[in-house]
Structures are given as C-alpha cells and as structure tokens.
Motif scaffolding. Structure first.
Motif, short mmCIF file in Angstrom:
data_model
loop_
_atom_site.label_atom_id
_atom_site.label_comp_id
_atom_site.label_asym_id
_atom_site.label_seq_id
_atom_site.Cartn_x
_atom_site.Cartn_y
_atom_site.Cartn_z
N GLY B 98 -11.75 1.47 -2.76
CA GLY B 98 -11.76 0.23 -1.97
C GLY B 98 -12.27 -0.94 -2.77
O GLY B 98 -11.81 -1.21 -3.87
N LYS B 176 -2.92 1.78 -7.07
CA LYS B 176 -3.34 1.41 -5.72
C LYS B 176 -2.51 0.26 -5.19
O LYS B 176 -2.02 -0.57 -5.95
CB LYS B 176 -4.81 1.07 -5.69
N SER B 180 -4.23 -3.48 0.23
CA SER B 180 -5.16 -2.63 0.96
C SER B 180 -6.07 -1.84 0.02
O SER B 180 -7.12 -1.37 0.42
CB SER B 180 -4.40 -1.64 1.84
N ARG B 181 -5.65 -1.70 -1.23
CA ARG B 181 -6.36 -0.92 -2.25
C ARG B 181 -6.34 0.58 -1.97
O ARG B 181 -7.00 1.35 -2.64
CB ARG B 181 -7.79 -1.43 -2.47
#
Lengths: 167, 263
Positions: B98, B176, B180-181
């Motif tokens: 994230g 990724k 949104s990662r």
C-alpha cells in the motif's frame, strides 16, 4: 452508543459516536475541525491524513472508537498560538506547493511524519516515494517536493528559516 | 456503512467468545474491512476490535524462525532489524504494501486472514512455507489459503501469529496498480537447501504455487531458469486493469525479478 475520549490538538474531548462513525466524521462534524478533508473516501487520496500518536493515518479509514485514548493532531494543531506557521506550512506557502488547496492538509500532515521518520536527512526520491499515499491533481508535485525538502532543513535544525524559493 | 456493535476484548479467549456470533467480524487495522463496509459488501452485527490484545503483538526469533504476532503492523515488519537480518525479502515486501498510511495501520494477521487475491502477505506466507498459528491450532501455509477471500480459518477462530522459517534465499517482486497500489501480479521465491518455493499473488483468484518454476529453480537457481516457463492464463484474473494473458506474462517477468532480487 459508544463513547470516545481522545486528545485533539492538545484538547481532550469526549463524544458519543456510533460504532460506524469514522474518525474524520468525528473531527469534522462533531468537533468542527474541517481542515481535514474527505477526498476519495476510499483511503487512496490522502486528503484526510491526520496524526494518531504522531503517525500519519487516513482518518477516513479509521473508526472514531479505534482512536479512543489516542493523541490526534490535525492541520489546525500545527501553527503556534500566535499564528506562527509550522515550518512545513511556511514552506508550502513559500514554494507555492498548492493550487486549489484541497489536498494540502493531508499533504502537510504526511510530509511532517515523513520528515520526522528521516532524522538524518531526506532525499528527493524518499520524499516522492513517501508521498505515495497523497494525491494532488493541480501542482504536478514538484513544488510540494521542493517545499518538503526546504521544511526538512528547518525541522532538522540545518537552517533557522525556510530557504527562499527564489534561490 | 451499516451500523454495528463494537467490542474491544483484552484477551484472545474473550475475542473468541465474542466471535462465536457468526455475524460478528474481527477488525485490527481495518484497512481492508472498512472500505468493504463502506461499500455495504458486508453487514456485521458486531466488530470485535483485536487491537487491545497485547499477546498478539511483536516480532521474535524462535529457533530457526521469525514469529510475528497477528497485530504487528506492516511498518513494524518493514523496519524490524530482526526481520531485516533474518528474512530481508519479508521486510522488503512489508515496506512496499500500500502506502505509508496503510502500513501504519494494516496488520499481518488482517492481511493473511482476509486473503485478498491482490494482497502481498499471502505470497510471503506461501512462498516461505510459513506456519499459521491460530487460537486453536497450527496450519501449514499450503493448507491455509483455500480460494478467493477464503482460508482454513473456522468461524470464531482467530489468527494469532505467523511463523516464517529462515531460508537461504528469498525474493519478492510485484507489478502494482498505480492507483490502488494493489498487486496486479507478484511472485515470492525462496530456497532452503534443495527446497524451492514459488508463490504467485495478484494474478489469480487466490495465491498459488508455480510448480514448473519451482522445478526449474531447484535444478538451476537463476533468473534464466524461469525465462522460458510460460504461466497459463487459464483461471487467472481479468478485469479493467489487465487481461488474464497480461497477468500471465507478468508472472514470468516478476518471477525473474524475484529470483534476481534473492541473489
């Protein structure tokens, strides 16, 4: 309804909330601290970033009840009582690190945590990676990165005031 | 978000009692569950906040393993000197979950229990052959992940810790989604003596082992060994972010990068 007691910008507050009340809703709607913004509401944009016990978190993805007993700092808690801006705020102003300003409170809160986590100095690359969780749709980030680098020099004691953007 | 009752037990035993209610859900960092609740994808009667249970925290070395408590946040694994020394690939992986704020709140137990196809930790758990400790038993990684958002955890059973064996070499690489990662495709590789594991996340509905790559790497541990192994796109995820064929291609690219990172 659950009751939460938390310290926000040095002041202790107790409030009745629903289980589902988000921290950002408590801050904005009950405590009227509307400097913290809600952008995407999906924990991607970072406009809602505040500090919980000194660490940056997205207040749109934190339940108010989970902040019970915590020390919370919002953008309103940064400037001194006499209105003197925090070095990061001053740097954002000096470096024109905002245009519409919507993302700015979250940017500033994330940036302060980022600089604090790099006490030995921070590189441009580290600043750019550290801002991964904050989206700005106006500035293109360059001036934000310059502002954070300038503020880091003051926060780390290398300079006494923000370097002029003109230099 | 629908409303719910909120409980904050102080022990695993109390949490297990509260979670006996089939409509109650456990929460720790909340960074997957709260977005799901906002979309009204779930309507729990109660949330059981595990964050007050001290016994679920911490990182320690036990024999030839690193044991990480379920409530340990990603930032703690990412910055742990103990993890960095024993399994650097695990610290690297945690440091790329994230963004900073997600890592400040999200926990290893939450990520693994949830088993989101696009989560990072399941790849490390399966790729290292870790053991999942719960409130009632120990479960091997190979038996733990059972399908999209599905694990071997029974209702009311709480993940308490994960035991990662210290291996000779390990590496992780992922592509990724830039917004949104979340992981589009990731590969975690490890080598312990002659035993090689290759776990793929993000690409399919559930993390899985890539047997052909494991065999190739067992014979020749180098990025070249997997260069010509094609991942089949059958049963891989296809969505607006990428087709199954694209993800299948990424698996090969990420596998080479993961082996290169492992050294």
């Amino acid at each position: 309804m659950p009751q939460v007691t938390l310290t926000v910008n040095g002041q202790t507050h107790t409030a009745e909330v629903e289980g589902r009340t988000l921290l950002v809703e408590l801050l904005r709607e009950k405590l009227r601290l509307t400097g913290t913004h809600v952008g995407c509401d999906t924990s991607q944009c970072g406009a809602c970033v505040v500090h919980i016990n000194g660490e940056s978190v997205k207040s749109c993805t934190t339940l108010a009840v989970m902040a019970n007993g915590a020390q919370v700092t919002t953008i309103e808690g940064l400037a001194a009582a006499d209105g003197t801006l925090h070095a990061m705020q001053e740097a954002f102003r000096e470096y024109h690190a905002l245009q519409c300003g919507f993302c700015t409170p979250g940017m500033v809160m994330s940036a302060i945590d980022l600089v604090n986590k790099h006490p030995d100095g921070i590189t441009e690359q580290q600043i750019r990676e550290g801002l991964e969780g904050n989206l700005c749709r106006c500035t293109g980030y360059h001036n934000i990165v310059r502002a954070i680098a300038a503020a880091a020099d003051v926060m780390h004691g290398k300079r006494t005031e923000i370097a002029s953007a003109a230099q | 978000m629908y409303d719910f009752a909120y409980h904050k037990p102080g022990s695993v035993a109390d949490a297990v009692k509260l979670l006996a209610d089939p409509d109650a859900k456990a929460i720790s960092g909340g960074h997957t569950l709260l977005p799901a609740l906002k979309h009204r994808l779930n309507k729990p009667s109660a949330l059981v906040d595990l964050s007050g249970i001290a016994e679920l925290r911490g990182i320690k070395r036990v024999g030839n393993a690193i044991v990480i408590g379920a409530l340990t946040r990603h930032v703690e694994v990412a910055t742990s000197a103990e993890v960095a020394a024993a399994i650097p690939a695990l610290a690297y992986m945690a440091s790329h979950i994230g963004d900073v704020q997600v890592r400040n709140r999200g926990t290893i137990g939450g990520s693994v229990s949830n088993n989101d196809p696009a989560a990072d930790y399941p790849a490390a758990v399966l790729g290292l052959g870790a053991t999942v400790h719960t409130s009632s038993r120990k479960i091997a990684a190979d038996d733990f992940f059972q399908g999209m958002f599905t694990t071997a955890l029974e209702p009311g059973e709480i993940l308490t810790a994960i035991e990662f064996p210290i291996v000779d070499k390990a590496g992780y690489a992922k592509m990724k989604n830039p917004a949104s990662r979340y992981v589009m495709a990731g590969v975690f590789v490890s080598k312990a003596g002659g035993a090689v594991r290759v776990a793929v996340n993000g690409a399919g509905p559930c993390v899985f082992r890539q047997a052909a790559m494991e065999a190739a790497l067992a014979a020749n541990w180098s990025p070249d060994a997997v260069a010509n192994i094609r991942q089949s796109p059958d049963n891989l995820n296809a969505d607006i972010h990428g087709s199954a064929e694209y993800r299948a291609h990424l698996v090969g690219v990420m596998a080479r990068r993961a082996v290169a990172a492992a050294g």
